[in-house]
Design a protein around this motif. Structure first.
Motif, mmCIF file in Angstrom:
data_model
loop_
_atom_site.group_PDB
_atom_site.id
_atom_site.type_symbol
_atom_site.label_atom_id
_atom_site.label_comp_id
_atom_site.label_asym_id
_atom_site.label_seq_id
_atom_site.Cartn_x
_atom_site.Cartn_y
_atom_site.Cartn_z
ATOM 1 N N GLY A 38 -72.689 85.808 8.831
ATOM 2 C CA GLY A 38 -72.747 84.936 9.995
ATOM 3 C C GLY A 38 -73.561 83.672 9.789
ATOM 4 O O GLY A 38 -74.085 83.415 8.707
ATOM 5 N N PRO A 39 -73.690 82.890 10.844
ATOM 6 C CA PRO A 39 -74.484 81.650 10.789
ATOM 7 C C PRO A 39 -75.929 81.927 11.187
ATOM 8 O O PRO A 39 -76.284 83.062 11.518
ATOM 9 N N THR A 40 -76.747 80.908 11.140
ATOM 10 C CA THR A 40 -78.067 80.971 11.779
ATOM 11 C C THR A 40 -78.126 79.854 12.807
ATOM 12 O O THR A 40 -77.323 78.918 12.780
ATOM 13 N N ARG A 41 -79.071 79.980 13.717
ATOM 14 C CA ARG A 41 -79.311 78.931 14.709
ATOM 15 C C ARG A 41 -80.723 78.402 14.513
ATOM 16 O O ARG A 41 -81.680 79.180 14.541
ATOM 17 N N GLU A 42 -80.824 77.113 14.299
ATOM 18 C CA GLU A 42 -82.120 76.478 14.103
ATOM 19 C C GLU A 42 -82.378 75.595 15.323
ATOM 20 O O GLU A 42 -81.741 74.553 15.499
ATOM 21 N N TYR A 43 -83.297 76.014 16.168
ATOM 22 C CA TYR A 43 -83.437 75.427 17.505
ATOM 23 C C TYR A 43 -84.164 74.081 17.515
ATOM 24 O O TYR A 43 -85.176 73.908 16.857
ATOM 25 N N ILE A 44 -83.568 73.154 18.274
ATOM 26 C CA ILE A 44 -84.161 71.845 18.537
ATOM 27 C C ILE A 44 -85.086 71.956 19.750
ATOM 28 O O ILE A 44 -86.189 71.429 19.757
ATOM 29 N N ASP A 45 -84.596 72.649 20.769
ATOM 30 C CA ASP A 45 -85.361 72.976 21.970
ATOM 31 C C ASP A 45 -84.794 74.295 22.493
ATOM 32 O O ASP A 45 -83.929 74.890 21.835
ATOM 33 N N PRO A 46 -85.220 74.815 23.627
ATOM 34 C CA PRO A 46 -84.757 76.140 24.062
ATOM 35 C C PRO A 46 -83.252 76.271 24.296
ATOM 36 O O PRO A 46 -82.737 77.393 24.353
ATOM 37 N N VAL A 47 -82.529 75.154 24.430
ATOM 38 C CA VAL A 47 -81.095 75.249 24.735
ATOM 39 C C VAL A 47 -80.192 74.580 23.697
ATOM 40 O O VAL A 47 -78.971 74.663 23.799
ATOM 41 N N ARG A 48 -80.764 73.917 22.710
ATOM 42 C CA ARG A 48 -79.968 73.215 21.701
ATOM 43 C C ARG A 48 -80.367 73.681 20.303
ATOM 44 O O ARG A 48 -81.543 73.907 20.037
ATOM 45 N N PHE A 49 -79.371 73.772 19.440
ATOM 46 C CA PHE A 49 -79.665 74.243 18.086
ATOM 47 C C PHE A 49 -78.685 73.661 17.076
ATOM 48 O O PHE A 49 -77.602 73.183 17.425
ATOM 49 N N ILE A 59 -89.732 69.793 13.988
ATOM 50 C CA ILE A 59 -90.493 70.187 15.178
ATOM 51 C C ILE A 59 -89.511 70.721 16.216
ATOM 52 O O ILE A 59 -88.482 70.108 16.495
ATOM 53 N N THR A 60 -89.813 71.891 16.770
ATOM 54 C CA THR A 60 -89.004 72.467 17.839
ATOM 55 C C THR A 60 -89.748 72.296 19.159
ATOM 56 O O THR A 60 -90.905 72.701 19.285
ATOM 57 N N SER A 61 -89.085 71.688 20.129
ATOM 58 C CA SER A 61 -89.708 71.478 21.435
ATOM 59 C C SER A 61 -89.712 72.778 22.232
ATOM 60 O O SER A 61 -88.711 73.510 22.251
ATOM 61 N N GLU A 116 -83.696 58.302 26.457
ATOM 62 C CA GLU A 116 -83.348 57.156 25.614
ATOM 63 C C GLU A 116 -81.864 57.193 25.232
ATOM 64 O O GLU A 116 -81.224 58.249 25.224
ATOM 65 N N ASN A 117 -81.338 56.009 24.882
ATOM 66 C CA ASN A 117 -79.952 55.933 24.420
ATOM 67 C C ASN A 117 -79.800 56.545 23.026
ATOM 68 O O ASN A 117 -78.772 57.113 22.688
ATOM 69 N N ASN A 118 -80.841 56.392 22.219
ATOM 70 C CA ASN A 118 -80.809 56.917 20.856
ATOM 71 C C ASN A 118 -82.069 57.724 20.589
ATOM 72 O O ASN A 118 -83.157 57.351 21.029
ATOM 73 N N VAL A 119 -81.910 58.806 19.880
ATOM 74 C CA VAL A 119 -83.062 59.614 19.471
ATOM 75 C C VAL A 119 -82.952 59.904 17.983
ATOM 76 O O VAL A 119 -81.862 59.900 17.403
ATOM 77 N N THR A 120 -84.086 60.157 17.353
ATOM 78 C CA THR A 120 -84.112 60.507 15.931
ATOM 79 C C THR A 120 -84.593 61.947 15.794
ATOM 80 O O THR A 120 -85.624 62.320 16.359
ATOM 81 N N LEU A 121 -83.824 62.724 15.060
ATOM 82 C CA LEU A 121 -84.184 64.120 14.829
ATOM 83 C C LEU A 121 -84.584 64.280 13.364
ATOM 84 O O LEU A 121 -83.774 64.066 12.466
ATOM 85 N N GLU A 122 -85.841 64.626 13.124
ATOM 86 C CA GLU A 122 -86.324 64.795 11.754
ATOM 87 C C GLU A 122 -86.075 66.237 11.306
ATOM 88 O O GLU A 122 -86.453 67.186 11.996
ATOM 89 N N LEU A 123 -85.433 66.385 10.149
ATOM 90 C CA LEU A 123 -85.083 67.702 9.629
ATOM 91 C C LEU A 123 -85.888 68.030 8.384
ATOM 92 O O LEU A 123 -86.325 67.136 7.661
ATOM 93 N N GLN A 124 -86.042 69.314 8.127
ATOM 94 C CA GLN A 124 -86.651 69.758 6.876
ATOM 95 C C GLN A 124 -85.789 70.855 6.264
ATOM 96 O O GLN A 124 -85.016 71.513 6.967
ATOM 97 N N LYS A 125 -85.912 71.013 4.960
ATOM 98 C CA LYS A 125 -85.102 71.988 4.249
ATOM 99 C C LYS A 125 -85.407 73.391 4.751
ATOM 100 O O LYS A 125 -86.575 73.751 4.956
ATOM 101 N N ASN A 126 -84.353 74.179 4.943
ATOM 102 C CA ASN A 126 -84.514 75.545 5.418
ATOM 103 C C ASN A 126 -84.717 76.494 4.239
ATOM 104 O O ASN A 126 -84.567 76.110 3.070
#
Length: 232
Positions: A15-26, A104-106, A114-124
């Motif tokens: 299966g997949p994994t879910r890496e959460y951005i915040d409690p409802v988005r991943f 960072i997970t909120s 904002e109209n645009n946001v930046t999401l910083e990722l790191q290697k899993n």
């Protein structure tokens, strides 16, 4: 006589994994987990001691409940797999662990301001790589390579980097692979020999993969029995 996998302790990820951005988005991918579950169920029917570590899927499994460990994130999957690294005979890394996760997970839902946001990722985490560092000569490791280009070249790179014995190659093309009940695979070995298979149901593909694992087990058993004569 055919090699038996009865009572062999076999770890399978699916299966997949879910890496959460915040409690409802991943962050995730389209892996259904079907291939890993078919392999696990086939091995269980053969009498193997199966441990299935599964990401979030919608599959009705025939495996006993105690044979399946449910996780969500890549790190959770790693921690569960690590509990068995020293005791397994075979590891089959079928899960599509997300390559990256948010740095960072909120803790609260991020508001649309904002109209645009930046999401910083790191290697899993790379679970197969971690097992490859610890793997003994008697253990077998099987990886999967889902590639869109340079399939063989990238698969051989994974074979060497992660200390795999076999790599199952496929691609996300129409009507096979991710989300479908069929798959078309090829398998590359450590000696770089190739086995190609036609499009089949994932239940049949599972048997093909297991058949080559059995050959690999038999080869290792034969090598292990060879005694060097030091008598002069």
């Amino acid at each position: 006589m055919e090699t038996s996998l009865k009572n062999k302790k076999i770890l399978i990820t699916a299966g997949p994994t879910r890496e959460y951005i915040d409690p409802v988005r991943f962050i995730s991918n389209e892996s259904s987990g079907k291939m890993g579950y078919e392999i696990a169920e086939a091995l269980h029917k053969m009498g193997a001691d199966v441990i299935l570590v599964s990401g979030p899927v919608s599959i009705k499994s025939t495996l006993p409940n105690h044979k399946t460990i449910k996780v969500v994130t890549g790190n959770e999957m790693l921690l569960e797999c690590q509990k068995h690294f020293n005791s397994i005979d075979i590891a089959i890394f079928c899960a599509a662990v997300a390559d990256y996760k948010p740095k960072i997970t909120s803790g609260i839902k991020i508001k649309k301001i904002e109209n645009n946001v930046t999401l910083e990722l790191q290697k899993n985490v790379d679970i197969a790589l971690e097992f490859g560092k610890l793997k003994t000569a008697n253990q077998i490791s099987v990886g999967f390579a889902l590639e869109t280009n340079n399939v063989l070249e990238n698969s051989i790179g994974k074979l060497k980097k992660k200390n795999f014995d076999l790599v199952v190659m496929n691609s996300p093309n129409l009507n096979k692979g991710f989300g479908y009940d069929t798959n078309k695979i090829a398998i590359v070995h450590t000696d770089l020999s190739l086995h190609h298979f036609p499009l089949k149901s994932k239940k049949e593909v599972a048997i093909d993969i297991i058949s080559l694992i059995k050959i690999n087990v038999k080869t290792k058993q034969r090598i292990g029995k060879v005694k060097i004569n030091t008598t002069i």
